[in-house]
Scaffold this motif. Structure first.
Motif, short mmCIF file in Angstrom:
data_model
loop_
_atom_site.label_atom_id
_atom_site.label_comp_id
_atom_site.label_asym_id
_atom_site.label_seq_id
_atom_site.Cartn_x
_atom_site.Cartn_y
_atom_site.Cartn_z
N GLU A 260 48.06 39.88 50.39
CA GLU A 260 49.11 39.65 49.39
C GLU A 260 48.76 38.47 48.49
OE1 GLU A 260 53.95 38.93 49.02
OE2 GLU A 260 52.99 38.97 50.99
N VAL A 261 48.24 37.40 49.08
CA VAL A 261 47.83 36.24 48.30
C VAL A 261 46.74 36.65 47.30
CG1 VAL A 261 46.64 34.00 48.39
CG2 VAL A 261 48.47 34.51 50.02
N CYS A 262 45.79 37.43 47.75
CA CYS A 262 44.70 37.88 46.88
C CYS A 262 45.22 38.73 45.72
CB CYS A 262 43.67 38.67 47.69
SG CYS A 262 42.77 37.66 48.88
N ARG A 263 46.13 39.62 46.01
CA ARG A 263 46.71 40.44 44.94
C ARG A 263 47.44 39.57 43.92
NH1 ARG A 263 48.65 43.98 48.96
NH2 ARG A 263 50.75 43.20 48.55
N SER B 260 45.75 35.88 37.36
CA SER B 260 44.56 35.74 36.52
C SER B 260 44.57 36.77 35.39
CB SER B 260 43.29 35.91 37.36
OG SER B 260 43.24 34.96 38.40
N TYR B 261 44.94 37.99 35.73
CA TYR B 261 45.04 39.06 34.74
C TYR B 261 46.06 38.71 33.66
CZ TYR B 261 45.27 43.92 33.04
OH TYR B 261 45.24 45.06 32.27
N ASP B 262 47.20 38.17 34.09
CA ASP B 262 48.26 37.80 33.15
C ASP B 262 47.81 36.68 32.21
OD1 ASP B 262 49.93 39.67 34.25
OD2 ASP B 262 51.10 38.25 35.45
N LEU C 46 41.96 45.37 47.05
CA LEU C 46 41.96 44.84 45.69
C LEU C 46 41.38 45.83 44.70
CD1 LEU C 46 40.88 41.11 46.24
CD2 LEU C 46 43.19 42.04 45.98
N ARG C 47 40.38 46.59 45.13
CA ARG C 47 39.80 47.62 44.26
C ARG C 47 40.87 48.65 43.89
NH1 ARG C 47 36.21 47.85 40.73
NH2 ARG C 47 38.21 48.16 39.73
N LYS C 48 41.64 49.08 44.88
CA LYS C 48 42.71 50.05 44.63
C LYS C 48 43.78 49.44 43.73
CE LYS C 48 45.82 53.28 46.96
NZ LYS C 48 46.92 53.07 46.00
N TYR C 49 44.10 48.17 43.96
CA TYR C 49 45.12 47.48 43.17
C TYR C 49 44.69 47.41 41.70
CZ TYR C 49 48.32 43.78 41.63
OH TYR C 49 49.25 43.04 40.95
N CYS C 50 43.44 47.07 41.47
CA CYS C 50 42.94 47.02 40.10
C CYS C 50 42.99 48.40 39.45
CB CYS C 50 41.51 46.50 40.07
SG CYS C 50 41.36 44.73 40.33
N ASP D 110 44.97 50.82 40.10
CA ASP D 110 46.35 51.28 39.91
C ASP D 110 47.16 50.42 38.94
OD1 ASP D 110 45.77 53.24 41.75
OD2 ASP D 110 46.81 52.25 43.43
N GLN D 111 46.90 49.09 38.95
CA GLN D 111 47.81 48.18 38.27
C GLN D 111 47.16 47.29 37.19
OE1 GLN D 111 51.08 48.23 38.91
NE2 GLN D 111 50.88 49.72 40.57
N LEU D 112 45.85 47.11 37.23
CA LEU D 112 45.21 46.15 36.32
C LEU D 112 44.11 46.83 35.50
CD1 LEU D 112 44.84 43.12 38.80
CD2 LEU D 112 46.81 43.71 37.36
N PRO D 113 44.48 47.65 34.53
CA PRO D 113 43.48 48.37 33.74
C PRO D 113 42.54 47.41 33.01
CG PRO D 113 45.65 48.50 32.71
CD PRO D 113 45.86 47.92 34.07
#
Length: 220
Positions: free
Chosen positions: A25-28, A34-36, A58-62, A64-67
């Motif tokens: 969770e901290v990593c996400r 950082s993305y923001d 994190l790969r999945k999170y990117c 799904d959520q961080l294009p």
């Protein structure tokens, strides 16, 4: 993105955040903060027992959520690790050393690899292999911006990312770019432990925005 596009992004941005933690969770949250702030290239470092599992999340999170976020893996020290993380979706690889077996894996998969170099011989080896971007590590301990300036004179076509001891201040960042650095990598000083512990991720975003402005000013 292709390896060439990611290399261009790193040079264009002039900055790469480096982060590792055992808590997903901290990593996400750090990745999102950082993305923001405008970051589109990020190194997660492979330094913990569960780093591989965290990276997969994190790969999945990117995805799904961080294009547009290029997510790479750092502290790659051998071919086995390189293969493992490439298959897990790493966009690029970064190492604290230079090793032929990693170069062969990266080349076979057409992945950007930024090796760590600490001597003219190591930089020359990277250049011989056709690599044009290397990480100078540990940059401060090697002599700081003066070291970059000295090796840049011998390797004018090489791009240097200074990592290790870079201070997140306007003055220090300006000195690195004046010395000839193409980019800087900053880790723990970007993400103070108390901010993370208190869920103050908006402070992380603001801090990184300042870094980006410092780099813009240094290049101007």
């Amino acid at each position: 993105m292709t390896s060439q596009q990611i290399a261009s992004l790193a040079k264009q941005t002039g900055f790469m955040p480096l982060f590792t933690h055992t808590n997903e969770e901290v990593c996400r949250n750090v990745l999102k903060a950082s993305y923001d702030a405008g970051v589109r290239i990020f190194e997660f470092t492979n330094r913990n027992a569960n780093s591989f599992d965290i990276f997969i999340a994190l790969r999945k999170y990117c995805n799904d959520q961080l294009p547009g976020m290029a997510l790479g893996i750092g502290t790659i020290k051998n071919a086995q690790q390189a293969e493992q993380f490439i298959h897990a979706g790493a966009d690029f690889l970064i190492s604290p050393l230079i090793l032929e077996e990693i170069q062969l894996v990266a080349a076979a998969h057409k992945k950007l690899w930024i090796p760590g170099c600490a001597t003219a011989s190591e930089i020359g080896l990277a250049e011989y292999w056709g690599i044009d971007t290397v990480k100078i590590f540990p940059a401060k301990q090697l002599g700081g911006p003066a070291f970059i300036k000295a090796v840049k004179a011998v390797f004018p076509a090489m791009h240097f990312m200074a990592t290790g001891g870079v201070e997140p201040t306007g003055e220090d960042i300006s000195n690195w770019f004046k010395g000839g650095a193409a980019a800087v990598g900053i880790g723990s000083q970007l993400f103070p432990a108390d901010w993370l512990a208190n869920n103050q991720y908006e402070l992380v975003t603001g801090h990184i925005k300042k870094i980006i402005r410092y780099i813009e000013n240094a290049r101007a």
